[in-house]
Design an enzyme around this catalytic site. Structure first.
Site, short mmCIF file in Angstrom:
data_model
loop_
_atom_site.label_atom_id
_atom_site.label_comp_id
_atom_site.label_asym_id
_atom_site.label_seq_id
_atom_site.Cartn_x
_atom_site.Cartn_y
_atom_site.Cartn_z
CB SER A 132 42.33 29.73 39.05
OG SER A 132 41.82 28.42 37.99
CE1 TYR A 146 47.06 30.48 38.63
CE2 TYR A 146 46.01 28.66 38.08
CZ TYR A 146 46.37 30.48 38.28
OH TYR A 146 45.48 31.30 38.20
P1 NDP Z 1 46.48 39.01 32.88
O1 NDP Z 1 48.25 38.64 33.15
O2 NDP Z 1 46.52 38.88 31.60
O3 NDP Z 1 46.63 39.97 33.45
C1 NDP Z 1 46.34 40.08 34.55
C2 NDP Z 1 46.72 41.32 35.41
O4 NDP Z 1 47.42 40.98 36.69
C3 NDP Z 1 47.49 42.67 34.94
O5 NDP Z 1 46.59 43.96 34.87
C4 NDP Z 1 48.99 42.69 35.62
O6 NDP Z 1 49.39 44.23 35.85
C5 NDP Z 1 48.11 42.36 37.02
N1 NDP Z 1 49.58 41.95 38.42
C6 NDP Z 1 49.83 41.17 37.94
N2 NDP Z 1 50.94 40.82 38.73
C7 NDP Z 1 50.71 42.23 39.66
C8 NDP Z 1 51.89 42.52 40.66
N3 NDP Z 1 52.88 42.35 41.11
N4 NDP Z 1 50.81 43.94 41.47
C9 NDP Z 1 49.94 44.33 40.58
N5 NDP Z 1 49.74 44.06 39.20
C10 NDP Z 1 49.88 42.69 39.46
O7 NDP Z 1 45.90 37.90 33.72
P2 NDP Z 1 44.51 37.44 33.28
O8 NDP Z 1 43.66 38.84 33.10
O9 NDP Z 1 44.36 36.47 32.87
O10 NDP Z 1 44.37 37.26 35.02
C11 NDP Z 1 43.51 37.44 36.05
C12 NDP Z 1 43.38 36.87 36.98
O11 NDP Z 1 42.91 35.23 36.81
C13 NDP Z 1 44.73 36.05 37.95
O12 NDP Z 1 44.22 35.94 39.01
C14 NDP Z 1 44.89 34.74 37.24
O13 NDP Z 1 45.39 33.56 38.06
C15 NDP Z 1 43.20 34.54 37.29
N6 NDP Z 1 42.97 33.41 35.94
C16 NDP Z 1 43.10 33.50 34.90
C17 NDP Z 1 42.49 32.60 34.15
C18 NDP Z 1 42.91 33.13 32.41
O14 NDP Z 1 42.71 31.86 31.90
N7 NDP Z 1 43.46 33.62 31.75
C19 NDP Z 1 42.09 31.33 34.58
C20 NDP Z 1 41.95 31.24 35.96
C21 NDP Z 1 42.57 32.19 37.28
P3 NDP Z 1 50.80 44.74 34.79
O15 NDP Z 1 50.31 44.44 33.55
O16 NDP Z 1 51.38 45.75 35.33
O17 NDP Z 1 51.47 43.71 35.08
#
Ligand code: NDP
Length: 237
Positions: A132, A146
């Site tokens: 991030s 975070y």
């Molecule tokens: P979402 O919350 O929209 O999606 C998260 C994804 O990760 C889902 O597919 C979820 O699966 C999966 N996930 C979460 N926890 C687990 C777990 N314990 N085991 C397996 N899968 C898991 O998040 P984003 O798409 O926004 O974020 C994706 C990445 O990008 C993250 O690492 C986040 O920190 C990073 N990020 C996002 C930003 C943003 O503004 N959106 C900015 C900067 C970084 P399930 O649905 O099954 O829980």
């Protein structure tokens, strides 16, 4: 469109948001894609049907499950560790268990997944972490834990690039800024506040983040390693 045919890929956390866009992009390029999820079974099954990928329920907070997932999906040409959770709040008031779970998902899982993948990864493989822009800069209160997790990804990226470089395996981090997903909706209550920090005042689309991942996973990025690739609309500029 980068050609990923004959490549085997695993996206940890691929059911929604940025991860789902990465699954779509790799699958569209011809990769055989496995992706994991923890809770969103319906979204995962729909994405598997759409892309021809394989959805596996596996909690990234569980180290043994992460290692088994990687071992069973491999040998991998491409590993993308995208799963992440965001727990914000006053550190004096935050639920310590929720913070520790975030440390497990955002730090421990990437480490153990990458190490396990590297055991059987062929030469010139690709390991990509989704960090991030908050690994560099956290311009508001309540984000210390975070930011800690995303700064940890930076050290992991640099260190593993050294460990695996002799085999041509590249290790990179993609550092998104505000991106329109369930975690950070582009029309959510934090939208205007976040845009004050940005030169381009809009959330990214998940597909834009997936485009950078596809470049790093592809053949043109063979000497790109140990690097942090920020894609944040100037959030950290
Ligand atoms: P979402 O919350 O929209 O999606 C998260 C994804 O990760 C889902 O597919 C979820 O699966 C999966 N996930 C979460 N926890 C687990 C777990 N314990 N085991 C397996 N899968 C898991 O998040 P984003 O798409 O926004 O974020 C994706 C990445 O990008 C993250 O690492 C986040 O920190 C990073 N990020 C996002 C930003 C943003 O503004 N959106 C900015 C900067 C970084 P399930 O649905 O099954 O829980």
């Amino acid at each position: 469109m980068t050609d990923f045919s004959a490549k085997t890929a695993l996206v940890i956390g691929g059911s929604r948001g940025i991860g789902a866009a990465i699954v779509r992009r790799l699958a569209a390029g011809g990769a055989a894609v496995t992706f994991s999820y923890a809770g969103a079974a319906e979204a995962a099954q729909a994405l598997a049907a759409e892309t021809g990928g394989k959805a596996v329920r596996s909690d990234a907070a569980d180290r043994d499950a992460v290692i088994d997932l990687v071992a069973e999906a491999g040998p991998l040409d491409i590993l993308v560790v995208n799963a992440g959770v965001l727990v914000l709040g006053d550190p004096l008031e935050q639920d310590a268990d929720a913070v520790d779970r975030m440390l497990d998902v955002n730090i421990r899982a990437p480490y153990h997944a990458a190490v396990e993948a590297a055991r059987r990864m062929p030469d010139n493989g690709r390991i990509i972490f989704i960090g991030s822009t908050n690994g560099d800069r956290i311009p508001f209160a309540g984000g210390a834990a975070y930011a800690l997790t995303k700064s940890a990804i930076q050290g992991l990226t640099r260190g593993l690039a050294r460990d695996f470089g002799a085999r041509g395996i590249t290790v990179n981090a993609v550092q998104p800024g505000p991106t329109d997903t369930d975690m950070n909706p582009g029309d959510g209550p934090m939208k205007d506040f976040m845009h004050t920090f940005m030169a381009i005042k809009r959330h990214a689309r998940p597909e834009e983040i997936a485009g950078m991942v596809a470049y790093l996973a592809g053949p043109e990025a063979g000497v790109v390693t140990g690097a942090l690739h920020t894609i944040d609309g100037g959030f950290g500029a």
